[in-house]
Design a protein around this motif. Structure first.
Motif, PDB file in Angstrom:
ATOM      1  N   ILE A  40       0.859  -1.182   0.000  1.00 50.47           N
ATOM      2  CA  ILE A  40       0.000   0.000   0.000  1.00 50.47           C
ATOM      3  C   ILE A  40       0.895   1.232   0.000  1.00 50.47           C
ATOM      4  N   SER A  41       0.616   2.144  -0.899  1.00 46.68           N
ATOM      5  CA  SER A  41       1.349   3.412  -0.951  1.00 46.68           C
ATOM      6  C   SER A  41       0.344   4.542  -0.752  1.00 46.68           C
ATOM      7  N   PHE A  42       0.751   5.569  -0.024  1.00 52.58           N
ATOM      8  CA  PHE A  42      -0.182   6.659   0.249  1.00 52.58           C
ATOM      9  C   PHE A  42       0.523   8.002   0.177  1.00 52.58           C
ATOM     10  N   ARG A  43      -0.237   9.018  -0.100  1.00 57.42           N
ATOM     11  CA  ARG A  43       0.251  10.396  -0.076  1.00 57.42           C
ATOM     12  C   ARG A  43      -0.060  10.997   1.285  1.00 57.42           C
ATOM     13  N   ILE A  44       0.770  11.929   1.726  1.00 56.16           N
ATOM     14  CA  ILE A  44       0.511  12.573   3.015  1.00 56.16           C
ATOM     15  C   ILE A  44      -0.830  13.290   2.988  1.00 56.16           C
ATOM     16  N   GLU A  45      -1.256  13.760   1.800  1.00 53.74           N
ATOM     17  CA  GLU A  45      -2.550  14.434   1.680  1.00 53.74           C
ATOM     18  C   GLU A  45      -3.723  13.474   1.855  1.00 53.74           C
ATOM     19  N   HIS A  46      -3.436  12.164   1.839  1.00 50.11           N
ATOM     20  CA  HIS A  46      -4.489  11.150   1.989  1.00 50.11           C
ATOM     21  C   HIS A  46      -4.266  10.320   3.255  1.00 50.11           C
ATOM     22  N   LEU A  47      -3.591  10.890   4.261  1.00 50.12           N
ATOM     23  CA  LEU A  47      -3.281  10.143   5.475  1.00 50.12           C
ATOM     24  C   LEU A  47      -4.535   9.608   6.153  1.00 50.12           C
ATOM     25  N   GLY A  48      -5.568  10.417   6.230  1.00 49.47           N
ATOM     26  CA  GLY A  48      -6.805   9.980   6.868  1.00 49.47           C
ATOM     27  C   GLY A  48      -7.418   8.781   6.169  1.00 49.47           C
ATOM     28  N   SER A  49      -7.471   8.819   4.848  1.00 49.76           N
ATOM     29  CA  SER A  49      -8.015   7.693   4.082  1.00 49.76           C
ATOM     30  C   SER A  49      -7.136   6.460   4.221  1.00 49.76           C
ATOM     31  N   PHE A  50      -5.834   6.679   4.275  1.00 42.46           N
ATOM     32  CA  PHE A  50      -4.905   5.555   4.444  1.00 42.46           C
ATOM     33  C   PHE A  50      -5.139   4.853   5.785  1.00 42.46           C
ATOM     34  N   LEU A  51      -5.293   5.618   6.840  1.00 43.77           N
ATOM     35  CA  LEU A  51      -5.537   5.014   8.157  1.00 43.77           C
ATOM     36  C   LEU A  51      -6.874   4.274   8.189  1.00 43.77           C
ATOM     37  N   ALA A  52      -7.867   4.818   7.519  1.00 50.93           N
ATOM     38  CA  ALA A  52      -9.157   4.135   7.434  1.00 50.93           C
ATOM     39  C   ALA A  52      -9.014   2.810   6.671  1.00 50.93           C
ATOM     40  N   ARG A  53      -8.165   2.810   5.661  1.00 59.22           N
ATOM     41  CA  ARG A  53      -7.918   1.582   4.888  1.00 59.22           C
ATOM     42  C   ARG A  53      -7.244   0.522   5.760  1.00 59.22           C
ATOM     43  N   LEU A  54      -6.324   0.962   6.606  1.00 56.45           N
ATOM     44  CA  LEU A  54      -5.679   0.014   7.515  1.00 56.45           C
ATOM     45  C   LEU A  54      -6.709  -0.601   8.470  1.00 56.45           C
ATOM     46  N   GLN A  55      -7.606   0.223   8.972  1.00 55.38           N
ATOM     47  CA  GLN A  55      -8.656  -0.288   9.862  1.00 55.38           C
ATOM     48  C   GLN A  55      -9.505  -1.341   9.153  1.00 55.38           C
ATOM     49  N   SER A  56      -9.853  -1.069   7.910  1.00 63.27           N
ATOM     50  CA  SER A  56     -10.672  -2.008   7.134  1.00 63.27           C
ATOM     51  C   SER A  56      -9.933  -3.315   6.879  1.00 63.27           C
ATOM     52  N   ALA A  57      -8.595  -3.245   6.811  1.00 59.88           N
ATOM     53  CA  ALA A  57      -7.788  -4.437   6.558  1.00 59.88           C
ATOM     54  C   ALA A  57      -7.530  -5.253   7.821  1.00 59.88           C
ATOM     55  N   GLY A  58      -8.023  -4.773   8.962  1.00 66.31           N
ATOM     56  CA  GLY A  58      -7.842  -5.502  10.207  1.00 66.31           C
ATOM     57  C   GLY A  58      -6.554  -5.192  10.934  1.00 66.31           C
ATOM     58  N   VAL A  59      -5.880  -4.120  10.540  1.00 70.59           N
ATOM     59  CA  VAL A  59      -4.638  -3.725  11.202  1.00 70.59           C
ATOM     60  C   VAL A  59      -4.962  -3.142  12.573  1.00 70.59           C
ATOM     61  N   THR A  60      -4.219  -3.567  13.587  1.00 63.05           N
ATOM     62  CA  THR A  60      -4.394  -3.026  14.938  1.00 63.05           C
ATOM     63  C   THR A  60      -3.120  -2.368  15.465  1.00 63.05           C
TER      64      THR A  60
END
Length: 262
Positions: A40-60
């Motif tokens: 997974i690659s993310f832009r700093i401008e999309h940090l919020g969406s990236f963290l939400a994606r981690l939550q959806s993937a089951g990352v704790t």
């Protein structure tokens, strides 16, 4: 599940290889790992969406490992999930290294993740206290190590680095924003000849969950080229990558490696 936000250098690779279960490897654009492929690659401008994606993937749990550069921010690219974070991100990018890390770590924790240090998920990265090489430090080296600890403590107040080179209790080089390798290379034409030590330790009061100082075989090679006699690390405070290679390089080049109690 663990996610590793991987930067450059050997650390992300060593962290991931030491996990019983493969972590999710992520990277910020502009600071992609050079020893791993990010899933997974993310832009700093999309940090919020990236963290939400981690939550959806089951990352704790999240581990920050490797070097990253400060990215420029494109205000037009900020997404809705990241917009509430903008004041914190802008303040972080304008502060020192410690302040920037603390701010980003705070955002990750606020999103519900547990931050894990690289040496916490891979404790073998920290070497035990003692002298790991055939060459042993002498009395002058021990005095230089005491002085190195004082210099790094003073540097901590200005947030300018985690290591220095000391000879005869005098600082002959200090780390700055260009890093340890640049500092060592700057000593290639030193006017005082040979001798002295490389001293490396965490900053005073540093949050050790990220940006713990590290060395690897290249550090040893550059220290030898700089004419230094040995390397002194704060035991429990500096990661040693490719440890067998580091010790072998020290023995081959006639340097000592001392893991010194703080």
């Amino acid at each position: 599940m663990l996610a590793v936000i991987a930067g450059t250098g050997l650390l992300p690779k060593e962290v991931c290889e030491r996990q019983a279960r493969r972590p999710l490897i992520c990277a910020m654009e502009g600071s992609e790992p050079d020893c791993l492929d990010a899933e997974i690659s993310f832009r700093i401008e999309h940090l919020g969406s990236f963290l939400a994606r981690l939550q959806s993937a089951g990352v704790t749990e999240v581990c920050l490992a490797g070097a990253v550069s400060r990215p420029p921010i494109d205000p037009t690219a900020i997404d809705a999930a990241t917009l509430p974070m903008v004041p914190v991100i802008q303040a972080a990018l304008g502060s020192g290294d410690d302040g920037a890390l603390r701010a980003v770590m705070g955002l990750i924790e606020q999103a519900g993740f547990t931050l894990r240090a690289a040496h916490e998920v891979a404790p073998e990265l920290l070497m035990e206290e003692g002298i790991a090489t055939a060459v042993q430090p002498g009395a002058l080296d021990r005095a230089d190590a005491d002085r190195g600890a004082e210099v790094v403590a003073a540097m901590s107040a200005a947030d300018i680095g985690q290591c220095c080179a000391i000879r005869a209790r005098q600082a002959i080089a200090v780390e700055n924003t260009f890093g340890t390798n640049w500092m060592l290379q700057s000593l290639s034409q030193r006017p005082d000849g040979q001798g002295g030590i490389l001293f490396k330790a965490p900053k005073s009061g540093q949050d050790r969950r990220a940006d713990l100082p590290a060395i690897g075989p290249q550090t040893v090679e550059l220290a030898a080229q700089a004419g230094l006699s040995g390397i002194v690390l704060e035991a429990g405070g500096v990661i040693v990558l490719e440890q067998d290679e580091v010790i072998a390089a020290c023995d081959r080049l006639g340097l000592f490696l001392w893991l010194r109690a703080s």
